[in-house]
Structures are given as structure tokens and as C-alpha cells.
Design a protein around this motif. Sequence first.
Motif, PDB file in Angstrom:
ATOM      1  N   ILE A  50      43.070  63.223  89.536  1.00 30.82           N
ATOM      2  CA  ILE A  50      41.981  63.646  90.409  1.00 30.82           C
ATOM      3  C   ILE A  50      40.740  62.786  90.200  1.00 30.82           C
ATOM      4  O   ILE A  50      40.052  62.416  91.156  1.00 30.82           O
ATOM      5  N   TYR A  51      40.462  62.450  88.958  1.00 33.25           N
ATOM      6  CA  TYR A  51      39.244  61.698  88.656  1.00 33.25           C
ATOM      7  C   TYR A  51      39.378  60.189  88.881  1.00 33.25           C
ATOM      8  O   TYR A  51      38.371  59.501  89.079  1.00 33.25           O
ATOM      9  N   GLN A  52      40.612  59.677  88.830  1.00 32.88           N
ATOM     10  CA  GLN A  52      40.785  58.224  88.855  1.00 32.88           C
ATOM     11  C   GLN A  52      40.167  57.602  90.098  1.00 32.88           C
ATOM     12  O   GLN A  52      40.256  58.140  91.198  1.00 32.88           O
ATOM     13  N   PHE A  95      40.345  69.241  77.382  1.00 29.99           N
ATOM     14  CA  PHE A  95      39.948  67.934  77.906  1.00 29.99           C
ATOM     15  C   PHE A  95      39.982  66.904  76.777  1.00 29.99           C
ATOM     16  O   PHE A  95      39.395  67.121  75.716  1.00 29.99           O
ATOM     17  N   SER A  96      40.657  65.805  77.026  1.00 28.05           N
ATOM     18  CA  SER A  96      40.762  64.749  76.017  1.00 28.05           C
ATOM     19  C   SER A  96      39.534  63.847  76.066  1.00 28.05           C
ATOM     20  O   SER A  96      38.787  63.836  77.056  1.00 28.05           O
ATOM     21  N   PRO A  97      39.306  63.034  75.007  1.00 32.81           N
ATOM     22  CA  PRO A  97      38.200  62.065  75.036  1.00 32.81           C
ATOM     23  C   PRO A  97      38.291  61.131  76.236  1.00 32.81           C
ATOM     24  O   PRO A  97      37.253  60.730  76.781  1.00 32.81           O
ATOM     25  N   ALA A  98      39.498  60.798  76.664  1.00 36.58           N
ATOM     26  CA  ALA A  98      39.661  59.891  77.811  1.00 36.58           C
ATOM     27  C   ALA A  98      39.118  60.523  79.088  1.00 36.58           C
ATOM     28  O   ALA A  98      38.511  59.846  79.924  1.00 36.58           O
ATOM     29  N   VAL A 104      34.526  61.212  83.150  1.00 37.08           N
ATOM     30  CA  VAL A 104      33.414  62.000  83.689  1.00 37.08           C
ATOM     31  C   VAL A 104      32.087  61.303  83.401  1.00 37.08           C
ATOM     32  O   VAL A 104      31.183  61.271  84.248  1.00 37.08           O
ATOM     33  N   SER A 105      31.968  60.711  82.197  1.00 36.67           N
ATOM     34  CA  SER A 105      30.709  60.075  81.809  1.00 36.67           C
ATOM     35  C   SER A 105      30.369  58.886  82.698  1.00 36.67           C
ATOM     36  O   SER A 105      29.192  58.571  82.900  1.00 36.67           O
ATOM     37  N   VAL A 106      31.392  58.232  83.255  1.00 30.38           N
ATOM     38  CA  VAL A 106      31.141  57.106  84.158  1.00 30.38           C
ATOM     39  C   VAL A 106      30.377  57.585  85.394  1.00 30.38           C
ATOM     40  O   VAL A 106      29.425  56.938  85.844  1.00 30.38           O
ATOM     41  N   THR A 107      30.778  58.731  85.923  1.00 31.59           N
ATOM     42  CA  THR A 107      30.076  59.299  87.082  1.00 31.59           C
ATOM     43  C   THR A 107      28.650  59.685  86.712  1.00 31.59           C
ATOM     44  O   THR A 107      27.704  59.459  87.487  1.00 31.59           O
ATOM     45  N   ILE A 108      28.473  60.272  85.529  1.00 32.10           N
ATOM     46  CA  ILE A 108      27.130  60.684  85.107  1.00 32.10           C
ATOM     47  C   ILE A 108      26.227  59.471  84.925  1.00 32.10           C
ATOM     48  O   ILE A 108      25.019  59.530  85.205  1.00 32.10           O
ATOM     49  N   LYS A 109      26.793  58.360  84.476  1.00 36.66           N
ATOM     50  CA  LYS A 109      26.000  57.124  84.359  1.00 36.66           C
ATOM     51  C   LYS A 109      25.516  56.656  85.727  1.00 36.66           C
ATOM     52  O   LYS A 109      24.412  56.119  85.865  1.00 36.66           O
ATOM     53  N   ILE A 110      26.345  56.852  86.751  1.00 34.88           N
ATOM     54  CA  ILE A 110      25.933  56.502  88.116  1.00 34.88           C
ATOM     55  C   ILE A 110      24.779  57.404  88.547  1.00 34.88           C
ATOM     56  O   ILE A 110      23.801  56.942  89.152  1.00 34.88           O
ATOM     57  N   GLU A 144      17.194  64.837  83.222  1.00 38.80           N
ATOM     58  CA  GLU A 144      18.443  64.459  82.563  1.00 38.80           C
ATOM     59  C   GLU A 144      19.584  64.443  83.587  1.00 38.80           C
ATOM     60  O   GLU A 144      19.762  65.430  84.320  1.00 38.80           O
ATOM     61  N   PRO A 145      20.364  63.384  83.649  1.00 41.43           N
ATOM     62  CA  PRO A 145      21.463  63.313  84.625  1.00 41.43           C
ATOM     63  C   PRO A 145      22.513  64.393  84.416  1.00 41.43           C
ATOM     64  O   PRO A 145      23.095  64.894  85.382  1.00 41.43           O
ATOM     65  N   LEU A 146      22.748  64.775  83.157  1.00 38.29           N
ATOM     66  CA  LEU A 146      23.749  65.815  82.889  1.00 38.29           C
ATOM     67  C   LEU A 146      23.305  67.158  83.456  1.00 38.29           C
ATOM     68  O   LEU A 146      24.134  67.947  83.928  1.00 38.29           O
TER      69      LEU A 146
END
Length: 218
Positions: free
Chosen positions: A68-70, A122-125, A130-136, A154-156
Motif C-alpha cells: 500500500i505504501y510503496q 510495524f517493522s522499522p522498514a 512512512v517517514s519519507v512522506t513526513i519529510k515531504i 511539527e510535520p508529525l
Amino acid sequence: MADTTTRKNKKDQSVRKILNAALLVFATQGYNGARVDAIARKAGVNKAMIYYRIGNKQALYQAVIHDIYQDRAAQLRREIQSISNPEEKLKTYIASVAAIMDAHPHFTRIMIREMVSGWANFSPAIFEEVSVTIKIVQTILDEGVEKGVFLKTEPLAVHTMVIGTLILNHLTQPVKNQIMAALASPESPSDNKGFDQLVPQVQRLVIAALRPAGVKHE
């Protein structure tokens, strides 16, 4: 060559059936309640094929989330690349989150279960994805602050606000429709708006919350 392509297509179709079935079973039964046997029956495949193609239950769960996230972050980057207005970029991000829920209606139930469990499965991967989207989102907010249209936030916090609002509304749409019908009167008939019509409202509310005092909507 044709035989190789046929085998690859059959493999891809088998994996797709498995992932679709697993999404439904994990959403309805939860991670702990889900059984590989049930997923295999739902997918119409042999349980051994799941282990061979993907792996054990944990690997299968991670594969469902990753599926779903890929490429979502890369797609979001492409969509906002030609947009110069930070507010429009943020609207695009919110619409992107809603699109995931619309395309995978059972995914919201998995997310609710994960929230309650403290993201235990949820695994670290996955967190990295998810963190890639938050960086955007961080980049969009920083640009908005620089241009004077957003408060420093804060983006989060923004991501959590958007995710929480959309998930809750997505899951409770039937209940909302009943409540709106109960509140309706002959003078003001019920207007049962769907999930897609909620998105502009969330966009407007989030941007209004981020806008500094005295800054007008462009």
C-alpha cells in the motif's frame, strides 16, 4: 521467452491474490487473530505457496503494508513538483492520503488496530517508508513558513491530524449518515456527503489552522 513471461504473470497474479486476501483477513481478524490457512483459503491458493512466494505471517503482514505504501512518496513528489503554492502542495498531500484509503478501504481498519496496539506489528522498514512522506510534509511546511503563509509546526503533528481525521471519518461514514438523517428536518433535509466530499473540508481546516493571524487565503 513467452513461457518465461507467462510464468512471471502467473506468479504476479498469485501474489496479488494473496496480498488482497491477506489485507481483508488482517483487517477483520487483526494480526494476532489472522491465520495463514484462512488467508490461503480466501486467496484460493495452497498455504505452501504463501510461504514460498512471500514468507511467514509476519513477512506477509509487512508485504501487505508495503504494497500500500510503496511508491506513494515518489508519486506525491511528482504531483507537487510543478506546484509553487505551499497551500496547494499541502492540499495535494491530504488528497494523496485520502486516495490511499479510498483505494484500500480495509486498510483503515488495520491502521486503527495498529494505533490501539502501539504500532506493535510495524517493522522499522515500514516506519522508514512512512517517514519519507513526513519529510515531504516537512519540506512543504518549511516552504510555507518561509513564504509567510504557515505557522511553524511539527510535520508529525500535521500528519497525525490528517491521518486521524480521515481514518475516523472513513470508518464512521455509515454512522455519520444515520446521525445526519436523524438531525434532518423538513426545512433542512439530510445531505449525506461521501468520503470524497470530506477531503476539501479537511484541506480547508488544516490550512486554516496553519495560517498566521492576518494572512488571507490566496
